[in-house]
Design a protein around this motif. Structure first.
Motif, PDB file in Angstrom:
ATOM      1  N   MET A 157      92.119  56.515  22.500  1.00 31.17           N
ATOM      2  CA  MET A 157      93.100  56.139  21.482  1.00 31.17           C
ATOM      3  C   MET A 157      93.810  57.361  20.899  1.00 31.17           C
ATOM      4  O   MET A 157      93.982  57.501  19.714  1.00 31.17           O
ATOM      5  CB  MET A 157      92.427  55.365  20.354  1.00 31.17           C
ATOM      6  CG  MET A 157      92.024  53.975  20.753  1.00 31.17           C
ATOM      7  SD  MET A 157      91.841  52.918  19.321  1.00 31.17           S
ATOM      8  CE  MET A 157      93.528  52.735  18.759  1.00 31.17           C
ATOM      9  N   ALA A 158      94.197  58.271  21.765  1.00 34.55           N
ATOM     10  CA  ALA A 158      94.887  59.469  21.309  1.00 34.55           C
ATOM     11  C   ALA A 158      96.353  59.163  21.052  1.00 34.55           C
ATOM     12  O   ALA A 158      96.896  58.203  21.566  1.00 34.55           O
ATOM     13  CB  ALA A 158      94.748  60.569  22.350  1.00 34.55           C
ATOM     14  N   THR A 159      97.000  60.013  20.240  1.00 36.28           N
ATOM     15  CA  THR A 159      98.433  59.858  19.996  1.00 36.28           C
ATOM     16  C   THR A 159      99.203  61.025  20.575  1.00 36.28           C
ATOM     17  O   THR A 159     100.413  61.076  20.441  1.00 36.28           O
ATOM     18  CB  THR A 159      98.733  59.780  18.488  1.00 36.28           C
ATOM     19  OG1 THR A 159      98.220  60.964  17.876  1.00 36.28           O
ATOM     20  CG2 THR A 159      98.112  58.571  17.856  1.00 36.28           C
ATOM     21  N   LEU A 160      98.526  61.982  21.159  1.00 35.31           N
ATOM     22  CA  LEU A 160      99.199  63.162  21.690  1.00 35.31           C
ATOM     23  C   LEU A 160     100.238  62.737  22.712  1.00 35.31           C
ATOM     24  O   LEU A 160      99.936  62.017  23.661  1.00 35.31           O
ATOM     25  CB  LEU A 160      98.172  64.086  22.347  1.00 35.31           C
ATOM     26  CG  LEU A 160      98.675  65.473  22.740  1.00 35.31           C
ATOM     27  CD1 LEU A 160      98.892  66.310  21.492  1.00 35.31           C
ATOM     28  CD2 LEU A 160      97.693  66.142  23.667  1.00 35.31           C
ATOM     29  N   LYS A 161     101.490  63.162  22.505  1.00 43.80           N
ATOM     30  CA  LYS A 161     102.568  62.744  23.388  1.00 43.80           C
ATOM     31  C   LYS A 161     102.765  63.768  24.501  1.00 43.80           C
ATOM     32  O   LYS A 161     103.290  64.865  24.265  1.00 43.80           O
ATOM     33  CB  LYS A 161     103.860  62.553  22.586  1.00 43.80           C
ATOM     34  CG  LYS A 161     103.770  61.378  21.613  1.00 43.80           C
ATOM     35  CD  LYS A 161     105.102  61.082  20.969  1.00 43.80           C
ATOM     36  CE  LYS A 161     104.990  59.831  20.090  1.00 43.80           C
ATOM     37  NZ  LYS A 161     106.240  59.489  19.439  1.00 43.80           N
ATOM     38  N   VAL A 162     102.314  63.426  25.693  1.00 48.62           N
ATOM     39  CA  VAL A 162     102.476  64.290  26.860  1.00 48.62           C
ATOM     40  C   VAL A 162     103.673  63.777  27.645  1.00 48.62           C
ATOM     41  O   VAL A 162     103.758  62.586  27.952  1.00 48.62           O
ATOM     42  CB  VAL A 162     101.199  64.283  27.736  1.00 48.62           C
ATOM     43  CG1 VAL A 162     101.405  65.100  28.993  1.00 48.62           C
ATOM     44  CG2 VAL A 162     100.010  64.812  26.941  1.00 48.62           C
ATOM     45  N   PRO A 163     104.644  64.646  27.982  1.00 50.47           N
ATOM     46  CA  PRO A 163     105.837  64.186  28.708  1.00 50.47           C
ATOM     47  C   PRO A 163     105.488  63.545  30.043  1.00 50.47           C
ATOM     48  O   PRO A 163     104.461  63.885  30.657  1.00 50.47           O
ATOM     49  CB  PRO A 163     106.632  65.477  28.932  1.00 50.47           C
ATOM     50  CG  PRO A 163     106.016  66.515  28.069  1.00 50.47           C
ATOM     51  CD  PRO A 163     104.637  66.083  27.739  1.00 50.47           C
ATOM     52  N   ALA A 164     106.332  62.612  30.501  1.00 51.02           N
ATOM     53  CA  ALA A 164     106.107  61.940  31.786  1.00 51.02           C
ATOM     54  C   ALA A 164     106.103  62.967  32.913  1.00 51.02           C
ATOM     55  O   ALA A 164     105.270  62.925  33.815  1.00 51.02           O
ATOM     56  CB  ALA A 164     107.184  60.892  32.021  1.00 51.02           C
ATOM     57  N   HIS A 165     107.039  63.897  32.850  1.00 45.63           N
ATOM     58  CA  HIS A 165     107.059  64.981  33.834  1.00 45.63           C
ATOM     59  C   HIS A 165     106.587  66.250  33.148  1.00 45.63           C
ATOM     60  O   HIS A 165     107.251  66.778  32.261  1.00 45.63           O
ATOM     61  CB  HIS A 165     108.463  65.210  34.402  1.00 45.63           C
ATOM     62  CG  HIS A 165     108.567  66.502  35.172  1.00 45.63           C
ATOM     63  ND1 HIS A 165     107.921  66.704  36.364  1.00 45.63           N
ATOM     64  CD2 HIS A 165     109.208  67.672  34.880  1.00 45.63           C
ATOM     65  CE1 HIS A 165     108.168  67.934  36.787  1.00 45.63           C
ATOM     66  NE2 HIS A 165     108.948  68.547  35.905  1.00 45.63           N
ATOM     67  N   VAL A 166     105.408  66.717  33.526  1.00 46.19           N
ATOM     68  CA  VAL A 166     104.869  67.935  32.929  1.00 46.19           C
ATOM     69  C   VAL A 166     105.157  69.112  33.858  1.00 46.19           C
ATOM     70  O   VAL A 166     104.800  69.063  35.041  1.00 46.19           O
ATOM     71  CB  VAL A 166     103.338  67.801  32.703  1.00 46.19           C
ATOM     72  CG1 VAL A 166     102.777  69.093  32.134  1.00 46.19           C
ATOM     73  CG2 VAL A 166     103.046  66.634  31.772  1.00 46.19           C
TER      74      VAL A 166
ATOM     75  N   ALA B 175      93.351  64.832  17.436  1.00 49.69           N
ATOM     76  CA  ALA B 175      94.645  64.468  18.040  1.00 49.69           C
ATOM     77  C   ALA B 175      94.482  63.788  19.388  1.00 49.69           C
ATOM     78  O   ALA B 175      95.229  62.868  19.725  1.00 49.69           O
ATOM     79  CB  ALA B 175      95.522  65.719  18.181  1.00 49.69           C
ATOM     80  N   GLU B 176      93.504  64.214  20.172  1.00 49.67           N
ATOM     81  CA  GLU B 176      93.307  63.657  21.514  1.00 49.67           C
ATOM     82  C   GLU B 176      92.183  62.628  21.562  1.00 49.67           C
ATOM     83  O   GLU B 176      91.756  62.224  22.634  1.00 49.67           O
ATOM     84  CB  GLU B 176      93.003  64.791  22.503  1.00 49.67           C
ATOM     85  CG  GLU B 176      94.137  65.789  22.634  1.00 49.67           C
ATOM     86  CD  GLU B 176      93.825  66.922  23.591  1.00 49.67           C
ATOM     87  OE1 GLU B 176      94.186  66.800  24.782  1.00 49.67           O
ATOM     88  OE2 GLU B 176      93.232  67.915  23.161  1.00 49.67           O
ATOM     89  N   VAL B 177      91.697  62.215  20.391  1.00 49.57           N
ATOM     90  CA  VAL B 177      90.515  61.334  20.370  1.00 49.57           C
ATOM     91  C   VAL B 177      90.825  59.982  19.719  1.00 49.57           C
ATOM     92  O   VAL B 177      90.958  58.979  20.404  1.00 49.57           O
ATOM     93  CB  VAL B 177      89.326  62.019  19.647  1.00 49.57           C
ATOM     94  CG1 VAL B 177      88.060  61.162  19.753  1.00 49.57           C
ATOM     95  CG2 VAL B 177      89.073  63.420  20.199  1.00 49.57           C
ATOM     96  N   ASP B 178      90.936  59.962  18.404  1.00 49.54           N
ATOM     97  CA  ASP B 178      91.064  58.676  17.693  1.00 49.54           C
ATOM     98  C   ASP B 178      92.108  58.736  16.575  1.00 49.54           C
ATOM     99  O   ASP B 178      91.975  58.059  15.559  1.00 49.54           O
ATOM    100  CB  ASP B 178      89.708  58.254  17.116  1.00 49.54           C
ATOM    101  CG  ASP B 178      89.068  59.343  16.256  1.00 49.54           C
ATOM    102  OD1 ASP B 178      89.660  60.425  16.103  1.00 49.54           O
ATOM    103  OD2 ASP B 178      87.951  59.103  15.728  1.00 49.54           O
ATOM    104  N   MET B 179      93.161  59.528  16.775  1.00 45.68           N
ATOM    105  CA  MET B 179      94.168  59.687  15.725  1.00 45.68           C
ATOM    106  C   MET B 179      94.889  58.376  15.406  1.00 45.68           C
ATOM    107  O   MET B 179      95.296  58.150  14.262  1.00 45.68           O
ATOM    108  CB  MET B 179      95.166  60.782  16.117  1.00 45.68           C
ATOM    109  CG  MET B 179      96.132  61.175  15.015  1.00 45.68           C
ATOM    110  SD  MET B 179      95.359  61.599  13.423  1.00 45.68           S
ATOM    111  CE  MET B 179      94.690  63.216  13.774  1.00 45.68           C
ATOM    112  N   VAL B 180      95.035  57.509  16.395  1.00 45.58           N
ATOM    113  CA  VAL B 180      95.678  56.209  16.134  1.00 45.58           C
ATOM    114  C   VAL B 180      94.890  55.442  15.068  1.00 45.58           C
ATOM    115  O   VAL B 180      95.461  54.939  14.088  1.00 45.58           O
ATOM    116  CB  VAL B 180      95.781  55.365  17.427  1.00 45.58           C
ATOM    117  CG1 VAL B 180      96.204  53.938  17.096  1.00 45.58           C
ATOM    118  CG2 VAL B 180      96.772  55.985  18.396  1.00 45.58           C
ATOM    119  N   ARG B 181      93.577  55.370  15.243  1.00 42.45           N
ATOM    120  CA  ARG B 181      92.734  54.645  14.272  1.00 42.45           C
ATOM    121  C   ARG B 181      92.742  55.330  12.909  1.00 42.45           C
ATOM    122  O   ARG B 181      92.747  54.676  11.869  1.00 42.45           O
ATOM    123  CB  ARG B 181      91.301  54.526  14.800  1.00 42.45           C
ATOM    124  CG  ARG B 181      91.146  53.470  15.884  1.00 42.45           C
ATOM    125  CD  ARG B 181      89.678  53.107  16.096  1.00 42.45           C
ATOM    126  NE  ARG B 181      88.942  54.198  16.677  1.00 42.45           N
ATOM    127  CZ  ARG B 181      88.797  54.400  17.993  1.00 42.45           C
ATOM    128  NH1 ARG B 181      89.369  53.573  18.842  1.00 42.45           N
ATOM    129  NH2 ARG B 181      88.103  55.410  18.448  1.00 42.45           N
TER     130      ARG B 181
END
Length: 316
Positions: free
Chosen positions: A1-10, A272-278
């Motif tokens: 449930m992370a919210t970190l926004k990784v671009p589609a093309h990295v 940020a990469e774990v449960d930031m949404v919650r």
């Protein structure tokens, strides 16, 4: 449930490393470029960027960041760039130092990481500090705190969902009896909290609530000023509803007279990469204001931009 926004093309790690090198060169550091890259790469990608940067330029990326950035922005970027196990090892070590000691941070790491993550923290601690996390925690704590924290950082809990309801009922009664007798640091209380799987502990505490009419943390508020009881309550919260624990840490950090940037940075970079949404949902529910708005109102500049990027705010 992370919210970190990784671009589609990295981009390839070599491209990111080269862009970061450009960000450090010239008359001024390009802070936005650093945010655009590092705040939008996952842990595996960041590790590859560090490796590639070192191979290409003969220098640790963290050293370059340390030299080019400053203050809270630097701390947020460096902490997030670290591998999660390395980061936790650093935070735990920092929390055993005389002037920055924090039983809370040690408990937080021990109770909110998975068994494998905590095992990797202990390995990273060995590698970096040439001693064990357990021995440092034991050396820098005493009394009831040591009784609770050493087994917490040493734990390797079962991660499955299986629950023994007979055990849940019997251990709920043990907890009730010990709490009624004010034996908060009794070895049976410590044993249950520090060894049972999170699923088993949840079942035990649900039964406690049903059978005795109170949530356990309510019964553990008998002495509001008892610091050990506060830590024990927080450990139970971390093990069962971590988003509620982290929401409270963020709320207190932001609402303080003078923001607690250390706590704010620690929670955002580690979750940020774990449960930031919650955590964001819980923050909105509890405060009737979004975490994004609260952070934007309490921070500024590149530090604000970095934090907002990490919690997945808007199109940052």
């Amino acid at each position: 449930m992370a919210t970190l926004k990784v671009p589609a093309h990295v981009p390839a790690p070599s491209e990111d490393a080269e862009q970061l090198r450009h960000a450090f060169e010239g008359w001024g550091t390009n802070e936005q470029l650093i945010i655009d890259i590092l705040a939008h790469r996952n842990a595996t990608q960041r590790n590859l960027i560090r490796k590639t940067y070192h191979e290409a330029y003969g220098k640790d990326l963290l050293r370059s960041l340390d030299e080019e950035l400053s203050s809270d922005f630097e701390r947020a970027v460096v902490l997030f760039t670290l591998d999660p196990a390395e980061r936790d090892a650093y935070l735990a070590n920092h929390s055993t130092k005389r002037f920055t000691s924090s039983n809370w941070v040690i408990m937080e790491i021990a109770c909110t990481r998975s068994s494998l993550q905590l095992f990797n923290v202990r390995k990273a601690y060995h590698a970096r500090y040439k001693k064990s996390l357990e021995e440092d925690v034991a050396h820098h704590t005493k009394g009831d705190y040591r009784k609770l924290l050493v087994p917490l950082v040493s734990a390797f809990r079962y991660e499955g969902e299986e629950v023994n309801m007979t055990l849940a009922k019997s251990e709920a009664k043990i907890l009730r009896d010990k709490i009624s007798d004010k034996e908060y640091s009794d070895e049976e209380v410590i044993r249950i909290v520090t060894t049972r799987s999170k699923a088993q502990l949840n079942a035990t505490l649900n039964h406690y609530n049903t059978a005795f009419g109170n949530a356990i943390n309510k019964d553990l508020k008998a002495d509001a000023d008892d610091e050990f009881l506060k830590l024990l309550r927080a450990a139970i919260k971390c093990l069962t509803v971590p988003e509620k624990y982290f929401e409270k840490v963020l709320r207190q950090a932001i609402n303080k007279l003078g923001t607690d940037e250390w706590a704010l940075t620690r929670v955002v970079t580690t979750r940020a990469e774990v449960d930031m949404v919650r955590i964001k949902e819980e923050y909105q529910r509890r405060n009737s204001v979004s975490l994004e708005k609260a952070i934007a109102g309490d921070t500024s500049g590149d530090y604000e931009k970095m934090l907002l990027a990490l919690i997945g705010a808007g199109d940052v």
